[in-house]
Write a protein that holds these residues in place. Structure first.
Motif, PDB file in Angstrom:
ATOM      1  N   VAL A  62      -5.699 -10.071 -13.904  1.00  0.00           N
ATOM      2  CA  VAL A  62      -4.576  -9.154 -13.800  1.00  0.00           C
ATOM      3  C   VAL A  62      -5.129  -7.739 -13.741  1.00  0.00           C
ATOM      4  O   VAL A  62      -6.018  -7.374 -14.501  1.00  0.00           O
ATOM      5  CB  VAL A  62      -3.633  -9.323 -15.012  1.00  0.00           C
ATOM      6  N   ASP A  63      -4.619  -6.954 -12.821  1.00  0.00           N
ATOM      7  CA  ASP A  63      -5.042  -5.566 -12.663  1.00  0.00           C
ATOM      8  C   ASP A  63      -4.863  -4.837 -13.990  1.00  0.00           C
ATOM      9  O   ASP A  63      -3.820  -4.972 -14.645  1.00  0.00           O
ATOM     10  CB  ASP A  63      -4.193  -4.915 -11.571  1.00  0.00           C
ATOM     11  N   PRO A  64      -5.861  -4.066 -14.439  1.00  0.00           N
ATOM     12  CA  PRO A  64      -5.747  -3.393 -15.733  1.00  0.00           C
ATOM     13  C   PRO A  64      -4.582  -2.399 -15.802  1.00  0.00           C
ATOM     14  O   PRO A  64      -4.104  -2.082 -16.881  1.00  0.00           O
ATOM     15  CB  PRO A  64      -7.087  -2.687 -15.916  1.00  0.00           C
TER      16      PRO A  64
ATOM     17  N   VAL B 220       1.846  -3.468 -15.096  1.00  0.00           N
ATOM     18  CA  VAL B 220       2.915  -3.475 -16.090  1.00  0.00           C
ATOM     19  C   VAL B 220       3.518  -4.869 -16.022  1.00  0.00           C
ATOM     20  O   VAL B 220       3.995  -5.297 -14.971  1.00  0.00           O
ATOM     21  CB  VAL B 220       3.979  -2.403 -15.776  1.00  0.00           C
ATOM     22  N   LEU B 221       3.459  -5.601 -17.140  1.00  0.00           N
ATOM     23  CA  LEU B 221       3.907  -6.984 -17.181  1.00  0.00           C
ATOM     24  C   LEU B 221       5.347  -7.078 -17.673  1.00  0.00           C
ATOM     25  O   LEU B 221       5.782  -6.285 -18.506  1.00  0.00           O
ATOM     26  CB  LEU B 221       2.995  -7.800 -18.095  1.00  0.00           C
ATOM     27  N   SER B 222       6.039  -8.087 -17.184  1.00  0.00           N
ATOM     28  CA  SER B 222       7.416  -8.314 -17.624  1.00  0.00           C
ATOM     29  C   SER B 222       7.412  -8.802 -19.067  1.00  0.00           C
ATOM     30  O   SER B 222       6.730  -9.773 -19.387  1.00  0.00           O
ATOM     31  CB  SER B 222       8.104  -9.344 -16.734  1.00  0.00           C
ATOM     32  N   PRO B 223       8.199  -8.176 -19.939  1.00  0.00           N
ATOM     33  CA  PRO B 223       8.256  -8.624 -21.324  1.00  0.00           C
ATOM     34  C   PRO B 223       9.220  -9.788 -21.527  1.00  0.00           C
ATOM     35  O   PRO B 223       9.319 -10.314 -22.627  1.00  0.00           O
ATOM     36  CB  PRO B 223       8.761  -7.380 -22.059  1.00  0.00           C
ATOM     37  N   MET B 224       9.921 -10.194 -20.456  1.00  0.00           N
ATOM     38  CA  MET B 224      10.952 -11.219 -20.600  1.00  0.00           C
ATOM     39  C   MET B 224      11.225 -11.907 -19.275  1.00  0.00           C
ATOM     40  O   MET B 224      10.773 -11.468 -18.229  1.00  0.00           O
ATOM     41  CB  MET B 224      12.250 -10.592 -21.114  1.00  0.00           C
ATOM     42  N   VAL B 225      11.983 -12.980 -19.350  1.00  0.00           N
ATOM     43  CA  VAL B 225      12.484 -13.681 -18.174  1.00  0.00           C
ATOM     44  C   VAL B 225      13.792 -13.020 -17.779  1.00  0.00           C
ATOM     45  O   VAL B 225      14.605 -12.682 -18.639  1.00  0.00           O
ATOM     46  CB  VAL B 225      12.718 -15.176 -18.500  1.00  0.00           C
TER      47      VAL B 225
ATOM     48  N   THR C 227       0.611   2.432  -7.701  1.00  0.00           N
ATOM     49  CA  THR C 227      -0.216   1.990  -6.579  1.00  0.00           C
ATOM     50  C   THR C 227       0.333   0.734  -5.908  1.00  0.00           C
ATOM     51  O   THR C 227       0.062   0.495  -4.740  1.00  0.00           O
ATOM     52  CB  THR C 227      -1.671   1.732  -7.027  1.00  0.00           C
ATOM     53  N   LYS C 228       1.095  -0.068  -6.666  1.00  0.00           N
ATOM     54  CA  LYS C 228       1.684  -1.288  -6.104  1.00  0.00           C
ATOM     55  C   LYS C 228       3.001  -1.587  -6.800  1.00  0.00           C
ATOM     56  O   LYS C 228       3.126  -1.385  -8.003  1.00  0.00           O
ATOM     57  CB  LYS C 228       0.768  -2.508  -6.313  1.00  0.00           C
ATOM     58  N   ILE C 229       3.960  -2.085  -6.033  1.00  0.00           N
ATOM     59  CA  ILE C 229       5.185  -2.656  -6.581  1.00  0.00           C
ATOM     60  C   ILE C 229       5.150  -4.120  -6.155  1.00  0.00           C
ATOM     61  O   ILE C 229       5.165  -4.416  -4.958  1.00  0.00           O
ATOM     62  CB  ILE C 229       6.442  -1.931  -6.057  1.00  0.00           C
ATOM     63  N   LEU C 230       5.050  -5.012  -7.113  1.00  0.00           N
ATOM     64  CA  LEU C 230       4.770  -6.418  -6.836  1.00  0.00           C
ATOM     65  C   LEU C 230       6.011  -7.297  -6.742  1.00  0.00           C
ATOM     66  O   LEU C 230       5.888  -8.502  -6.537  1.00  0.00           O
ATOM     67  CB  LEU C 230       3.828  -6.966  -7.916  1.00  0.00           C
ATOM     68  N   ILE C 231       7.187  -6.716  -6.903  1.00  0.00           N
ATOM     69  CA  ILE C 231       8.432  -7.489  -6.844  1.00  0.00           C
ATOM     70  C   ILE C 231       9.410  -6.790  -5.914  1.00  0.00           C
ATOM     71  O   ILE C 231       9.233  -5.622  -5.576  1.00  0.00           O
ATOM     72  CB  ILE C 231       9.060  -7.660  -8.248  1.00  0.00           C
ATOM     73  N   GLU C 232      10.437  -7.530  -5.522  1.00  0.00           N
ATOM     74  CA  GLU C 232      11.544  -6.975  -4.746  1.00  0.00           C
ATOM     75  C   GLU C 232      12.744  -6.887  -5.679  1.00  0.00           C
ATOM     76  O   GLU C 232      12.876  -7.672  -6.612  1.00  0.00           O
ATOM     77  CB  GLU C 232      11.897  -7.910  -3.579  1.00  0.00           C
ATOM     78  N   SER C 233      13.641  -5.977  -5.407  1.00  0.00           N
ATOM     79  CA  SER C 233      14.848  -5.875  -6.208  1.00  0.00           C
ATOM     80  C   SER C 233      15.646  -7.167  -6.074  1.00  0.00           C
ATOM     81  O   SER C 233      15.842  -7.679  -4.980  1.00  0.00           O
ATOM     82  CB  SER C 233      15.686  -4.686  -5.742  1.00  0.00           C
ATOM     83  N   GLY C 234      16.056  -7.727  -7.204  1.00  0.00           N
ATOM     84  CA  GLY C 234      16.808  -8.982  -7.213  1.00  0.00           C
ATOM     85  C   GLY C 234      15.942 -10.206  -7.441  1.00  0.00           C
ATOM     86  O   GLY C 234      16.457 -11.321  -7.547  1.00  0.00           O
TER      87      GLY C 234
ATOM     88  N   VAL D 283       1.904  -1.800 -10.579  1.00  0.00           N
ATOM     89  CA  VAL D 283       0.560  -1.373 -10.975  1.00  0.00           C
ATOM     90  C   VAL D 283       0.546   0.143 -10.982  1.00  0.00           C
ATOM     91  O   VAL D 283       0.942   0.787 -10.003  1.00  0.00           O
ATOM     92  CB  VAL D 283      -0.518  -1.930 -10.024  1.00  0.00           C
ATOM     93  N   ILE D 284       0.083   0.698 -12.103  1.00  0.00           N
ATOM     94  CA  ILE D 284      -0.042   2.151 -12.245  1.00  0.00           C
ATOM     95  C   ILE D 284      -1.522   2.470 -12.360  1.00  0.00           C
ATOM     96  O   ILE D 284      -2.221   1.916 -13.212  1.00  0.00           O
ATOM     97  CB  ILE D 284       0.696   2.654 -13.499  1.00  0.00           C
ATOM     98  N   GLY D 285      -2.004   3.327 -11.471  1.00  0.00           N
ATOM     99  CA  GLY D 285      -3.424   3.695 -11.467  1.00  0.00           C
ATOM    100  C   GLY D 285      -3.664   5.031 -12.068  1.00  0.00           C
ATOM    101  O   GLY D 285      -2.813   5.782 -12.424  1.00  0.00           O
TER     102      GLY D 285
END
Length: 147
Positions: A69-71, A74-79, A127-134, A145-147
Motif C-alpha cells: 500500500v502506498d505510504p 488514505v484508507l477507508s475506516p469502514m464499509v 496524487t491519486k484518487i482510487l475510487i469513483e463517486s458512488g 493518495v496524498i504525496g
C-alpha cells in the motif's frame, strides 16, 4: 413466552441495507422484538491438486506477491459507499493535483444512512484518487493518495 411474529418487509429492508453497505451481519431490536440477519459465506468445495514429481522446481510459478500500500494512501475506516461530492451536482471535495491541509475533508462514506467525512491525515498534494463517486468500499481499502 409467545413467539415474536416477524415482518418479511423488515427482513428484506435489512438484507437490502446489508447489500448496500457490504455488512455481513445486522440486528434490529425494539422492546421485546429482535431481528438479526447474518449473511453466511458459501465456501467453494475443496479440490485436491496433484503435482507430478517430474515438474522441475523452476517451472513452478512463484506465489503472487501482495502489492504494498502506498505510504501516502488514505484508507477507508469502514464499509460503505464513497462520495467525492457533498451532494449531487456539487463540485468534488478534491481533485488530483490539489493541495490539501491536514483535517480537510477528502470525501464522504455513507454507512447506515450516515455520511462520515474522511479527512486528510496530513498536508500534501493529492496524487491519486482510487475510487469513483458512488463506489462501495471496504474497510482498509485505499481511497486517495496524498504525496
Amino acid at each position: 413466552m409467545a413467539p415474536i411474529p416477524f415482518e418479511p418487509g423488515a427482513i428484506r429492508m435489512l438484507a437490502k441495507l446489508m447489500n448496500e453497505t457490504g455488512l455481513t451481519e445486522i440486528e434490529l431490536a425494539e422492546k421485546d422484538r429482535r431481528i438479526r440477519v447474518v449473511r453466511g459465506s458459501a465456501q467453494a468445495p475443496m479440490q485436491q491438486v496433484i503435482v507430478p514429481n517430474a515438474v522441475p522446481h523452476a517451472a513452478v510459478a512463484a506465489p503472487a506477491t501482495i502489492p504494498a500500500v502506498d505510504p501516502g494512501a488514505v484508507l477507508s475506516p469502514m464499509v460503505g459507499v464513497a462520495y467525492l461530492t457533498p451532494e449531487p451536482n456539487a463540485p468534488t471535495f478534491i481533485d488530483v493535483g490539489a493541495r490539501v491541509d491536514a483535517g480537510q475533508t477528502l470525501l464522504l462514506i455513507e454507512a447506515m444512512k450516515t455520511f462520515n467525512p474522511i479527512t486528510a491525515p496530513k498536508a500534501g498534494t493529492v496524487t491519486k484518487i482510487l475510487i469513483e463517486s458512488g463506489d462501495s468500499v471496504d474497510q482498509g481499502q485505499p481511497l486517495v493518495v496524498i504525496g
